[in-house]
Motif scaffolding. Structure first.
Motif, short mmCIF file in Angstrom:
data_model
loop_
_atom_site.label_atom_id
_atom_site.label_comp_id
_atom_site.label_asym_id
_atom_site.label_seq_id
_atom_site.Cartn_x
_atom_site.Cartn_y
_atom_site.Cartn_z
N SER A 20 0.93 -1.35 0.07
CA SER A 20 -0.03 -0.13 -0.06
C SER A 20 0.89 1.09 -0.24
O SER A 20 1.93 1.25 0.77
N LEU A 21 0.56 2.28 -0.81
CA LEU A 21 0.92 3.56 -0.76
C LEU A 21 -0.02 4.56 0.08
O LEU A 21 -1.17 4.18 -0.02
N LYS A 22 0.74 5.59 0.87
CA LYS A 22 0.08 6.20 1.63
C LYS A 22 0.26 7.62 1.53
O LYS A 22 1.47 7.95 1.19
N CYS A 23 -0.78 8.45 1.48
CA CYS A 23 -0.77 10.01 1.27
C CYS A 23 -1.49 10.59 2.43
O CYS A 23 -2.64 10.22 2.75
N GLU A 24 -0.84 11.79 2.94
CA GLU A 24 -1.59 12.64 4.04
C GLU A 24 -1.36 13.95 3.72
O GLU A 24 -0.35 14.55 3.33
N GLN A 25 -2.43 14.83 4.37
CA GLN A 25 -2.29 16.30 3.99
C GLN A 25 -3.35 16.78 5.22
O GLN A 25 -4.28 16.21 5.64
#
Lengths: 116, 116
Positions: A20-25
């Motif tokens: 899995s790839l994760k992105c956060e803002q």
């Protein structure tokens, strides 16, 4: 916090793996995007989430599965990928501009994916 | 559908000189944004400048300015006093302002090299 973060920076996986790839803002943006980018080419849009709901799927193969658990987090689940899926995967987010329209997109640094 | 054309694949400029990157687009929309994004060799996509179509005044951001010609559908980027850190791939992009799902349409990009 004024940036989009992505983890991991690099990922090498076999064709039978699941990752899995994760992105956060944490900027309060309500649209989040996944792009795929090959070297020296523009990004290609894969998915768009608007207010945590999937609003665009650009006919992406089912071996890519997006998920938006909350307004700050976006995941991309990978399963049974092919070597041609090797690319830079970029996440982006946009602040709302009224209703479901958005302003400019801010990009994360990307995850460089290699599929063996 | 919108199209964005960047016809020059590569350009080179001497440090401290001025360079102009060209971009044309085609759309039937009247309400839209235009952007220039920069992607250095580190691969982080950075927003350089944005122009709203309804504004006649050309956008400027420090050494970066645009020449926006709405009737001609032209949107060029001028970089003044070029610096080595300006070496990057530059993408021109279009986005409809109205409606949901604000998708970016990218040009093919131009590779700019700044020579010391």
């Amino acid at each position: 916090d004024t940036e989009v973060t992505q983890t991991p920076k690099h990922l090498v996986m076999g064709m039978t793996n699941k990752k899995s790839l994760k992105c956060e803002q944490h900027m309060g943006h309500r649209a989040m995007y996944w792009y795929k980018q090959k070297a020296k080419k523009p990004p290609e849009l894969m998915f768009v989430y608007s207010y945590e709901k999937l609003s665009i799927n650009e006919s992406v193969p089912s071996r890519f599965s997006p998920e938006c658990p909350n307004s700050s987090l976006l995941n991309l689940h990978l399963h049974a990928l092919q070597p041609e899926d090797s690319a830079l995967y970029l996440c982006a987010s946009s602040p709302p501009a009224g209703g479901t329209t958005y302003n400019e997109q801010f990009f994360g640094p990307g995850t460089r994916l290699t599929v063996l | 559908a919108q199209t964005v054309t960047q016809s020059q694949p590569e350009m080179s400029v001497q440090e401290a000189e001025t360079v102009t990157l060209s971009c044309t687009y085609d759309t039937s929309e009247n309400n839209y944004y235009l952007f220039w994004y920069k992607q250095p060799p580190s691969r982080q996509m950075i927003l350089v400048i944005r122009q709203e179509a309804y504004k006649q005044q050309n956008a400027t951001e420090n050494r970066f300015s645009v020449n926006f010609q709405k009737a001609a559908k032209s949107f060029s980027l001028k970089i003044s006093d070029s610096q080595l850190g300006d070496t990057a791939m530059y993408f021109c992009a279009f986005m409809k302002r109205s409606g949901a799902n604000s998708k970016l349409t990218f040009g093919k990009g131009i590779t700019l090299s700044v020579r010391p």
